[in-house]
Design an enzyme around this catalytic site. Sequence first.
Site, PDB file in Angstrom:
ATOM      1  N   SER A 106       0.824  -1.215   0.000  1.00 16.95           N
ATOM      2  CA  SER A 106       0.000   0.000   0.000  1.00 16.95           C
ATOM      3  C   SER A 106       0.852   1.256   0.000  1.00 16.95           C
ATOM      4  CB  SER A 106      -0.890   0.037   1.247  1.00 16.95           C
ATOM      5  OG  SER A 106      -1.708  -1.087   1.315  1.00 16.95           O
ATOM      6  N   HIS A 127      -1.413  -2.846  -6.570  1.00 19.40           N
ATOM      7  CA  HIS A 127      -2.135  -2.550  -5.325  1.00 19.40           C
ATOM      8  C   HIS A 127      -3.625  -2.804  -5.538  1.00 19.40           C
ATOM      9  CE1 HIS A 127      -4.005   0.374  -2.379  1.00 19.40           C
ATOM     10  NE2 HIS A 127      -3.390  -0.517  -1.632  1.00 19.40           N
ATOM     11  N   GLU A 139      -4.153  -0.640  -8.754  1.00 11.26           N
ATOM     12  CA  GLU A 139      -3.203   0.416  -9.083  1.00 11.26           C
ATOM     13  C   GLU A 139      -1.857  -0.236  -9.398  1.00 11.26           C
ATOM     14  OE1 GLU A 139      -4.670   4.108  -6.358  1.00 11.26           O
ATOM     15  OE2 GLU A 139      -3.575   2.541  -5.344  1.00 11.26           O
ATOM     16  N   ASN A 177      -4.369   5.545  -1.418  1.00 11.56           N
ATOM     17  CA  ASN A 177      -3.890   5.742  -0.045  1.00 11.56           C
ATOM     18  C   ASN A 177      -3.287   7.120   0.183  1.00 11.56           C
ATOM     19  OD1 ASN A 177      -4.726   3.498   1.387  1.00 11.56           O
ATOM     20  ND2 ASN A 177      -3.210   2.237   0.356  1.00 11.56           N
TER      21      ASN A 177
HETATM   22  N1  LIG Z   1      -6.001  -4.535   4.153  1.00 12.30           N
HETATM   23  C1  LIG Z   1      -6.139  -3.712   3.118  1.00 12.30           C
HETATM   24  O1  LIG Z   1      -7.122  -2.976   3.007  1.00 12.30           O
HETATM   25  C2  LIG Z   1      -5.114  -3.667   2.026  1.00 12.30           C
HETATM   26  C3  LIG Z   1      -5.484  -3.137   0.786  1.00 12.30           C
HETATM   27  C4  LIG Z   1      -4.543  -3.115  -0.247  1.00 12.30           C
HETATM   28  C5  LIG Z   1      -3.261  -3.574  -0.020  1.00 12.30           C
HETATM   29  N2  LIG Z   1      -2.921  -4.045   1.208  1.00 12.30           N
HETATM   30  C6  LIG Z   1      -1.542  -4.496   1.385  1.00 12.30           C
HETATM   31  O2  LIG Z   1      -1.561  -5.906   1.362  1.00 12.30           O
HETATM   32  C7  LIG Z   1      -0.517  -6.408   2.202  1.00 12.30           C
HETATM   33  C8  LIG Z   1      -1.131  -7.333   3.239  1.00 12.30           C
HETATM   34  O3  LIG Z   1      -2.075  -6.606   4.009  1.00 12.30           O
HETATM   35  P1  LIG Z   1      -3.183  -7.361   4.883  1.00 12.30           P
HETATM   36  O4  LIG Z   1      -4.117  -6.337   5.367  1.00 12.30           O
HETATM   37  O5  LIG Z   1      -3.712  -8.545   4.136  1.00 12.30           O
HETATM   38  O6  LIG Z   1      -2.254  -7.890   6.082  1.00 12.30           O
HETATM   39  P2  LIG Z   1      -2.568  -9.049   7.161  1.00 12.30           P
HETATM   40  O7  LIG Z   1      -1.639  -8.774   8.293  1.00 12.30           O
HETATM   41  O8  LIG Z   1      -4.029  -9.164   7.387  1.00 12.30           O
HETATM   42  O9  LIG Z   1      -2.113 -10.378   6.408  1.00 12.30           O
HETATM   43  C9  LIG Z   1      -0.745 -10.608   6.091  1.00 12.30           C
HETATM   44  C10 LIG Z   1      -0.534 -12.097   5.978  1.00 12.30           C
HETATM   45  O10 LIG Z   1       0.832 -12.305   5.666  1.00 12.30           O
HETATM   46  C11 LIG Z   1       1.199 -13.498   6.303  1.00 12.30           C
HETATM   47  N3  LIG Z   1       2.653 -13.606   6.390  1.00 12.30           N
HETATM   48  C12 LIG Z   1       3.480 -13.243   7.378  1.00 12.30           C
HETATM   49  N4  LIG Z   1       4.761 -13.530   7.064  1.00 12.30           N
HETATM   50  C13 LIG Z   1       4.724 -14.080   5.851  1.00 12.30           C
HETATM   51  C14 LIG Z   1       5.708 -14.599   4.982  1.00 12.30           C
HETATM   52  N5  LIG Z   1       6.993 -14.573   5.299  1.00 12.30           N
HETATM   53  N6  LIG Z   1       5.296 -15.116   3.799  1.00 12.30           N
HETATM   54  C15 LIG Z   1       4.001 -15.125   3.446  1.00 12.30           C
HETATM   55  N7  LIG Z   1       3.011 -14.650   4.228  1.00 12.30           N
HETATM   56  C16 LIG Z   1       3.379 -14.141   5.403  1.00 12.30           C
HETATM   57  C17 LIG Z   1       0.540 -13.417   7.670  1.00 12.30           C
HETATM   58  O11 LIG Z   1       0.443 -14.694   8.287  1.00 12.30           O
HETATM   59  C18 LIG Z   1      -0.826 -12.856   7.280  1.00 12.30           C
HETATM   60  O12 LIG Z   1      -1.756 -13.896   7.014  1.00 12.30           O
HETATM   61  C19 LIG Z   1       0.184  -5.197   2.821  1.00 12.30           C
HETATM   62  O13 LIG Z   1       1.300  -4.843   2.040  1.00 12.30           O
HETATM   63  C20 LIG Z   1      -0.904  -4.127   2.723  1.00 12.30           C
HETATM   64  O14 LIG Z   1      -0.367  -2.837   2.718  1.00 12.30           O
HETATM   65  C21 LIG Z   1      -3.823  -4.139   2.224  1.00 12.30           C
END
Ligand SMILES: NC(=O)c1ccc[n+]([C@@H]2O[C@H](COP(=O)([O-])OP(=O)(O)OC[C@H]3O[C@@H](n4cnc5c(N)ncnc54)[C@H](O)[C@@H]3O)[C@@H](O)[C@H]2O)c1
Length: 277
Positions: A106, A127, A139, A177
């Site tokens: 993000s 993204h 994005e 964002n």
């Molecule tokens: N939540 C949102 O609204 C959103 C929207 C767009 C992008 N993002 C981006 O997506 C990414 C994940 O966000 P999220 O909200 O899903 O986070 P989250 O913390 O809910 O999930 C992350 C996952 O990654 C896993 N993880 C940890 N270490 C790992 C590894 N070494 N290899 C593989 N998986 C591993 C964790 O177990 C967890 O299930 C971030 O970069 C975030 O910025 C999030």
Amino acid sequence: MGSGIAITIARSGIPVTLFDPAESALERSRQLISDFFNTAVAKGKMTPEDAQSAISAVSYVSAISELKNVNVVVEAIFEDLGVKHEFLNAFLANAAPDTLVLTNTSTLSITEIAAGCARPAQVVGAHYCLPAPLMKLVEMSRGLQTSDEAWQAAWRFQEATGQLPIETKDRPGFILNHFCIPYHNDVIRMIESDIAAPEEIDRAMKSALGFAMGPCELIDLIGLDTQLRASEAFFAVTNDPRHAPPPLLRRMVAAGQLGRKTKGGFYNYSKDAIFGG
Ligand SMILES: NC(=O)c1ccc[n+]([C@@H]2O[C@H](COP(=O)([O-])OP(=O)(O)OC[C@H]3O[C@@H](n4cnc5c(N)ncnc54)[C@H](O)[C@@H]3O)[C@@H](O)[C@H]2O)c1
């Protein structure tokens, strides 16, 4: 986020291997994905056969060595540059030479994510928006070393999976964002200053501005831990005080009030599904 992205790919008929080192996260993903497709059937949006084949298209693994025959990896690890590098390098050590790497950050720089990887030319920013199965926008951004071939392949991948790619520069926050992280932090500070309750803020923003979701509902869906990590990463790059995490956000995360994923954040949730159907 990873489960939602897996849904967009699986329903296009492309097999997906969902990797997470945490078995509990895999179990949660399995449940979310099957709930999503079963709800789609119940609402008449999919046939039971199509839903079953999409559910069967997803396999779940907790060891990187089980990631085999992968043409495209979509990295969706929490917002931590070092952890993303560690995973990508471990994965790329045994991946086919032309494997495409999409990173779903993000706020982090695509160029920096790519620069710490063994194959920077193959890394493209993608993204997705939450909830990914319902939101088509992705994005897309290039790092300084991204090759034209990787960029075009990433674009074609988005179109093949029914998403709507749009191009943004490799800048913290991209388009959405750039607005959403400071907006959400402002809302949390409003609550902390006792200007209005979450319900009132949401009602005001939905009614006056026509938003489908209020900011507190959206933060609960995004995850307060994700808002915290994204704010920390964003603030580290911009030094803009509106990007810094508000103290209330830190306290709620410390208390495990992460939003829908823990059934409680600004609102309480019983058994409603994250993605709908
Ligand atoms: N939540 C949102 O609204 C959103 C929207 C767009 C992008 N993002 C981006 O997506 C990414 C994940 O966000 P999220 O909200 O899903 O986070 P989250 O913390 O809910 O999930 C992350 C996952 O990654 C896993 N993880 C940890 N270490 C790992 C590894 N070494 N290899 C593989 N998986 C591993 C964790 O177990 C967890 O299930 C971030 O970069 C975030 O910025 C999030």
